[in-house]
Design an enzyme around this catalytic site. Structure first.
Site, PDB file in Angstrom:
ATOM      1  CG  ASP A 269      -1.625   1.236   1.512  1.00  0.00           C
ATOM      2  OD1 ASP A 269      -1.763   2.049   0.575  1.00  0.00           O
ATOM      3  OD2 ASP A 269      -2.061   1.430   2.671  1.00  0.00           O
TER       4      ASP A 269
ATOM      5  CG  ASN B 249      -2.733   5.670  -0.965  1.00  0.00           C
ATOM      6  OD1 ASN B 249      -2.859   4.569  -0.426  1.00  0.00           O
ATOM      7  ND2 ASN B 249      -3.676   6.228  -1.701  1.00  0.00           N
TER       8      ASN B 249
ATOM      9  CG  ASP C 161      -5.796   3.652   0.567  1.00  0.00           C
ATOM     10  OD1 ASP C 161      -4.958   2.714   0.567  1.00  0.00           O
ATOM     11  OD2 ASP C 161      -6.475   3.947  -0.429  1.00  0.00           O
TER      12      ASP C 161
ATOM     13  CG  ASP D  13     -10.976 -13.784 -15.510  1.00  0.00           C
ATOM     14  OD1 ASP D  13     -10.348 -14.320 -14.586  1.00  0.00           O
ATOM     15  OD2 ASP D  13     -12.216 -13.702 -15.532  1.00  0.00           O
TER      16      ASP D  13
ATOM     17  CD  GLU E 131      -8.881 -18.415 -14.746  1.00  0.00           C
ATOM     18  OE1 GLU E 131      -9.777 -17.774 -15.307  1.00  0.00           O
ATOM     19  OE2 GLU E 131      -8.908 -18.695 -13.550  1.00  0.00           O
TER      20      GLU E 131
HETATM   21  O1  TEU Z   1     -11.572 -17.466 -12.314  1.00  0.00           O
HETATM   22  C1  TEU Z   1     -12.305 -18.390 -13.104  1.00  0.00           C
HETATM   23  C2  TEU Z   1     -12.333 -19.618 -12.369  1.00  0.00           C
HETATM   24  O2  TEU Z   1     -11.832 -19.652 -11.301  1.00  0.00           O
HETATM   25  C3  TEU Z   1     -12.854 -20.854 -12.811  1.00  0.00           C
HETATM   26  O3  TEU Z   1     -13.237 -21.328 -11.626  1.00  0.00           O
HETATM   27  C4  TEU Z   1     -14.068 -20.966 -13.547  1.00  0.00           C
HETATM   28  O4  TEU Z   1     -14.933 -21.585 -12.670  1.00  0.00           O
HETATM   29  C5  TEU Z   1     -13.723 -21.790 -14.720  1.00  0.00           C
HETATM   30  O5  TEU Z   1     -13.655 -20.917 -15.797  1.00  0.00           O
HETATM   31  C6  TEU Z   1     -14.617 -22.956 -14.955  1.00  0.00           C
HETATM   32  O6  TEU Z   1     -14.318 -23.628 -16.150  1.00  0.00           O
HETATM   33  C7  TEU Z   1     -11.354 -16.209 -12.802  1.00  0.00           C
HETATM   34  C8  TEU Z   1     -10.577 -15.387 -11.809  1.00  0.00           C
HETATM   35  O7  TEU Z   1      -9.312 -15.959 -11.612  1.00  0.00           O
HETATM   36  C9  TEU Z   1     -11.377 -15.262 -10.552  1.00  0.00           C
HETATM   37  O8  TEU Z   1     -10.675 -14.584  -9.551  1.00  0.00           O
HETATM   38  C10 TEU Z   1     -12.652 -14.539 -10.883  1.00  0.00           C
HETATM   39  O9  TEU Z   1     -13.483 -14.502  -9.765  1.00  0.00           O
HETATM   40  C11 TEU Z   1     -13.404 -15.222 -12.021  1.00  0.00           C
HETATM   41  O10 TEU Z   1     -12.555 -15.545 -13.113  1.00  0.00           O
HETATM   42  C12 TEU Z   1     -14.462 -14.305 -12.550  1.00  0.00           C
HETATM   43  O11 TEU Z   1     -13.876 -13.274 -13.272  1.00  0.00           O
HETATM   44 CA    CA Z   2      -3.407   2.421  -1.093  1.00  0.00          CA
END
Ligand code: TEU
Ligand code: CA
Length: 547
Positions: free
Chosen positions: A22, A24, A26, A208, A263
């Site tokens: 952190d 600043n 907060d 993601d 991912e």
């Molecule tokens: O996570 C996606 C994820 O965790 C998987 O569990 C999802 O269930 C998978 O795609 C199933 O096939 C990502 C991020 O890492 C997580 O932190 C977020 O909460 C999520 O996406 C939503 O954006």
């Molecule tokens: Ca901060």
């Protein structure tokens, strides 16, 4: 000139922004805090950092609900601050990867707000998945899909005239409406976002929930007995590959190509590898390895399978033990069941942290010796464990709330890092005396001995183990270079023993007894001391120089 494919064997450090440092005072980690710790990251020896989403967000899902893809979240900083962070990182030879969330945005995103104000079947609504309900009065959701966070994947809206109206799809929280990727405007908008950050110097993106973007437009009911994750008819549809081919072309249009790593939660390795074809993503997380038990046969199988399925597509394998969604591996490896499962995080089961730590040290030498990219989640280099005793009123993860507490959620691996001092918040704030309580004030008092300050220069610390291993990855070409394949050496079944290149070898003893090391010229590093007789103890690993 062919740009250096640095990402093929990079060590990427995952910065969970609000819990890193952190700047600043907060109580919320921020970009300035990261910039002030670049020296720490350079000395640790990582090649790149990946920042979890740091764009404006109401934080219904910790930044994975984005309201503006081309700005910085005010509590994290400003665009200028991001420019300074990228510049500072580049000066130290560290690349910067951002986190793009294409499956859904925030319900506060202007496009969703417009859609709410617009008519059913309007162009504005076609950015998302709006559908009429089923049953009398449309009172039932359009289908039986469940959210990954629990509860139905549909929420009903009130139309502008005040009547109960259509429903919209959200695979995650209701505050995260899913985009409709059939809509070319959605596609064009994301390309604009990619270019926006690439033009500012970002070296790449972590993508993601990369495999769930496309949905069957008929939105059929699912077999309620099929597992929670896959196979889903909406998961991993063919059209998805067109999107990543387009993104790859954008990434490769820069002189210094930018990196896309996904991912991709797909257990079937053949379907997984499709995302890594030469014109698609550069790399994707290896979750089968992350989820794997601390078991020699299972690990050997998953390592072999990883190598086999990456080879034909020419993509580097990746190796990862933890991230911001999973139980920290010191805790996992200290339990009787060492696997990871989203639906059963194992909270509250007995944990032997000493055993978990010992195994985590060995696992660090294992995964950092495997050929390909390695992803290190902040705090694992300090040996932090999952904080399981977070009081209900402090829990923030929507998973916790949406499952009525059945699933404790992910807060336990997101606790702010301990940097220095003898008491919480352990120097989490870098802003001198001004130290608000951290946003998640649950650092265990026992972390006194786990701060960066306490571990630096302690040769037995986890931090020094990571620093030594990362230094050796640079100086011993066998460990670092992804082009050198892994060659198994003869060993007992409960020992993982392999060579890298001409002179490097890694031995991991997962048997219950100490073992003799194979012939070697030098012991470069061990995860715990050898026995007096020079044997490698149980749950220990060694890096060797071999002839
Ligand atoms: O996570 C996606 C994820 O965790 C998987 O569990 C999802 O269930 C998978 O795609 C199933 O096939 C990502 C991020 O890492 C997580 O932190 C977020 O909460 C999520 O996406 C939503 O954006
Ligand atoms: Ca901060």
């Amino acid at each position: 000139m062919l740009a250096d494919p640095w990402w093929r064997d990079a060590v990427t450090y995952q910065v969970y922004v609000r819990s890193f440092a952190d700047g600043n005072g907060d109580g919320i980690g921020d970009l300035r805090g990261i910039r002030e710790k670049l020296g720490y990251l350079a000395e640790l020896g990582v090649n790149a950092i990946w920042l979890n989403p740091c764009f404006p967000s109401p934080m219904a899902d910790a930044g994975y609900d984005i309201a503006d893809y081309r700005e910085i979240e005010p509590s994290f900083g400003t665009l200028d601050e991001m420019d300074a962070l990228i510049a500072g990182a580049h000066e130290r030879g560290i690349r910067v990867l951002l986190d793009i969330v294409p499956n859904h945005c925030s319900d506060r995103h202007p496009r969703f707000q417009e859609a709410l104000r617009a008519e059913p079947r309007s162009a504005q609504r076609s950015w998302f998945w709006f559908r009429p309900g089923r049953g009398p009065g449309g009172d039932l959701p359009p289908n039986n899909w469940q959210s990954y966070f629990g509860g139905p994947a549909w929420t009903r809206v009130t139309e502008p005239d005040g009547t109960p109206g259509q429903w919209y799809l959200h695979l995650f929280a209701p505050e995260q409406p899913d985009f409709n990727w059939e809509n070319p405007e959605v596609r064009a908008d994301f390309v604009k976002t990619l270019r926006f950050w690439f033009d500012r110097g970002a070296d790449g993106f972590r993508i993601d929930s990369a495999a769930v973007l496309m949905k069957d437009p008929l939105l059929p009911d699912l077999d309620p007995d099929a597992g929670p994750c896959e196979p889903h008819p909406y998961n991993d549809r063919d059209g998805i590959h067109e999107i990543y081919q387009e993104w790859r072309a954008v990434a490769d249009s820069y002189d210094e190509p930018r990196v896309l790593f996904g991912e991709v939660w797909i257990a079937d390795p053949q379907r997984f590898a499709k995302y890594l074809r030469p014109q698609e993503m550069h790399a994707a997380f290896n979750f089968p390895f992350l989820r794997c038990a601390w078991d020699p046969r299972a690990l050997r199988a998953v390592i072999d399978q990883t190598v086999v399925f990456h080879r034909p597509v020419g993509a580097p394998a990746t190796w990862v033990l933890s991230n911001h969604d999973v139980t920290r591996h010191v805790t996992r490896y200290g339990r009787a069941d060492t696997t990871f499962d989203f639906d059963d995080r194992g909270h509250g089961r007995p944990v032997d942290l000493e055993l978990g730590t010992r195994r985590s040290r060995a696992a660090a030498l294992l995964y950092l010796a495997l050929p390909g990219g390695a992803y290190l989640y902040q705090g694992e280099e300090l040996g932090l464990w999952e904080v399981e005793d977070i009081p209900a009123e402090l829990r923030q993860d929507p998973m916790w709330e949406r499952t009525d507490g059945v699933n404790p959620g992910r807060d336990g691996c997101r606790v702010p890092l301990p940097w220095s001092g003898a008491r919480p918040p352990f120097g989490f704030s870098t802003a001198g005396d001004r130290q608000a309580e951290p946003w998640l004030p649950t650092q265990p008092v026992a972390w006194t001995e786990y701060t960066v300050q306490a571990q630096l220069d302690d040769p037995d610390s986890m931090l020094e183990l990571y620093r030594s291993a990362l230094a050796l990855r640079r100086t011993e070409p066998g460990f670092g270079s992804e082009r050198d394949p892994l060659r198994w050496m003869d060993s007992a079944e409960e020992v993982l023993s392999f060579r890298r290149g001409d002179t490097a070898a890694c031995v991991v003893n997962l048997s219950a007894e100490p073992i003799a090391l194979p012939p070697h010229e030098a012991v470069l590093l061990t995860s715990s001391p050898l026995t007096d007789g020079g044997l490698l103890p149980s749950d220990c690993a060694a890096w060797l120089k071999v002839g």
